[in-house]
Enzyme design. Structure first.
Site, mmCIF file in Angstrom:
data_model
loop_
_atom_site.group_PDB
_atom_site.id
_atom_site.type_symbol
_atom_site.label_atom_id
_atom_site.label_comp_id
_atom_site.label_asym_id
_atom_site.label_seq_id
_atom_site.Cartn_x
_atom_site.Cartn_y
_atom_site.Cartn_z
ATOM 1 C CB ALA A 142 50.852 37.549 35.612
ATOM 2 C CG HIS A 143 46.746 40.955 34.621
ATOM 3 N ND1 HIS A 143 46.575 39.612 34.852
ATOM 4 C CD2 HIS A 143 46.028 41.236 33.504
ATOM 5 C CE1 HIS A 143 45.776 39.115 33.912
ATOM 6 N NE2 HIS A 143 45.432 40.079 33.085
ATOM 7 C CE LYS A 144 52.140 46.288 41.795
ATOM 8 N NZ LYS A 144 53.600 46.400 41.768
#
Lengths: 214, 290
Positions: A35-37
């Protein structure tokens, strides 16, 4: 224990100090590695064009993240077939993997709290002061206990990342955590690391090294 | 050969939801050592409450149900191919019943298989034929947080002034605990292998985690080093969750393997406090769980 209700205001964050136990209530979002990527590449650095439902997800997440909290968590979820989702086990995952992304994500969305375990590094600590936001440490492995504070699963985004890495929007009540990085430049993790380095140097008769998070 | 799938599902359920008694006892003892009101003590209170809740409600102790590592010892004549099928079937079924989180991710596409089945090495299975008529299946569920802080050292290590002897082992193991800080979900358990090659050394460092926390190494020199390492790791003051405190490590388990003249590896597998290990024994039609 201090009770906090999401969304948080900047002043709520500034009132907290390392060591404060808190109980968090309101709506938060789980987000971890994939999700962060995805957030950073697609919407912050824009090195990857939005595809499929990316833009719709982003627009839906923005208002929840404003003043909101990101929980580094890959839950066990029941009811996947019936879509009647229920968190079964939901402890924090190690936060340091998000160190390359966290500061920019928090600034972009104006989010006020990150929840995880193990603490984060100097880049995130500096951003805690400027954005501002706090880092909250939940008890690693206390997954059954923490799942009980999740009163409802409201929705899920990016389920194609897999159950652990999807972005689950959940409502929590009295979610237990402790402030370990505050908006005044203090990090319990840096303190413990420095003290343990001195102890290690004594035990193996070495010159103390610079802590890795410095 | 009888179909053992349901028995393996039960082994997984017990492993995921019910912490071994010796580990729970060690956590209770650790709680007593921490200062009342400290973050370390509150963390251990939450951990112990969580352990009881997970057992009572048959839910996973930790959401990261980890890599399932099976060590199977079977009598002559058993089919490892069939056992593999039964275990893989049980892993998929245990995932559907929420005893396991779907954890098998394709490293190239990033796709999660959804049922914990990946290539033939996920879940990880080790088979060995043994004397006698009983089959034993040991299962460890090892979470990613603790797996990430494992470390392997090649001795001599000049930075740590660690030579090729037990003093060198002591130095690198303490360094590994320091590097891990609270990230491996302290207080952890150390599985340490001395020697072997890079692969066999790491495997041995995991297999030794099957030992009970309250046992003693049969070789006095290693028994002494195990207790010294635990004591000194705790002097680092990292404490539960890295909050600072008295207990960083609940126990240390050492093992050793032959090596090449050129190589002297020390492999450290850090196991989180959620030290989930269980044994199933099948003798004829009798199934028991340890």
């Amino acid at each position: 224990m201090k009770s906090l209700t999401l969304p948080l205001q900047p002043q709520d964050v500034l009132d907290l100090r390392v060591g404060d136990p808190v109980g968090l209530s309101g709506v938060m979002i789980t987000a971890r590695d994939a999700a962060h990527k995805w957030m950073v590449e697609t919407f912050l650095q824009k090195t990857r064009p939005p595809q499929g439902d990316d833009q719709a997800c982003y627009e839906a997440l923005k208002p929840i993240l404003r003043g909101g909290a990101i929980y580094h968590c890959g839950p066990v979820v029941a009811g996947l077939d019936s879509l009647d989702y229920r968190f079964v086990a939901a402890g924090p995952t190690t936060s340091t993997r998000e160190e390359p992304y966290q500061a920019e994500v928090m600034a972009h969305f104006q989010a006020r709290a990150v929840i995880g375990k193990g603490g984060m590094g100097q880049h995130t600590l500096a951003a805690c002061q400027t954005v501002p936001f706090i880092y909250l440490h939940a008890i690693g492995g206390a997954a059954a206990l923490i799942a009980r504070t999740v009163t409802r699963v409201l929705s899920v985004y990016k389920l194609e990342f897999g159950v652990p890495e999807a972005m689950w929007v959940v409502e929590v009540k009295d979610f237990p955590a402790v402030v370990t990085m505050d908006a005044h430049g203090s990090s319990l993790h840096s303190e413990v690391e420095a003290r343990s380095m001195e102890a290690l140097a004594r035990l193996i008769d070495l010159e103390p090294r610079t802590p890795k998070s410095a | 050969m009888q179909n053992l799938t349901e028995h393996f599902v039960e082994l997984i359920r017990r492993t995921s939801t019910d912490l071994p008694a010796d580990v729970e006892e060690a956590l209770r003892a650790a709680r007593e050592r921490e200062t009342p009101g400290s973050p370390a003590r509150r963390a251990l209170d939450a951990i112990l409450e969580n352990v009881e809740l997970a057992r009572r409600t048959a839910t996973p102790i930790c959401q990261d149900t980890g890599t399932p590592l099976f060590f199977i010892h079977h009598p002559a004549g058993w089919s490892t191919r069939q056992l593999r099928e039964h275990i893989r079937g049980a892993v998929a079924e245990a995932t559907a019943r929420s005893y396991l989180r779907p954890n098998a991710v394709d490293s190239l596409s990033g796709r999660n298989s959804g049922n914990n089945l990946g290539d033939p090495s996920f879940p990880t299975l080790h088979f060995e034929e043994t004397e006698g008529e009983a089959l034993t299946a040991d299962l460890i569920l090892k979470g990613g947080g603790c797996e990430n802080v494992g470390a392997q050292y090649a001795l001599p290590h000049s930075g740590l002034r660690a030579g090729r002897d037990l003093e060198g082992v002591r130095r690198v193991v303490l360094d590994a605990v320091h590097q891990a800080q609270g990230q491996g979900c302290a207080p952890g358990v150390l599985g340490v292998a001395i020697g072997g090659d890079r692969g066999s050394s790491y495997l041995a460092s995991k297999e030794v985690l099957l030992r009970r926390l309250d046992d003693t190494h049969p070789e006095p020199e290693l028994a002494a080093l195990e207790s010294r390492l635990t004591e000194q790791a705790n002097q680092l003051g990292i404490g539960p969750m890295g909050f600072g405190g008295e207990t960083t490590v609940l126990g240390t388990k050492l093992t050793h393997r032959h090596r090449l003249p050129a190589s002297f590896f020390v492999s450290v597998s850090y196991m989180c406090w959620a030290n989930r290990r269980r044994r199933m024994t099948i003798l004829h039609d009798q199934v028991s769980y340890g």
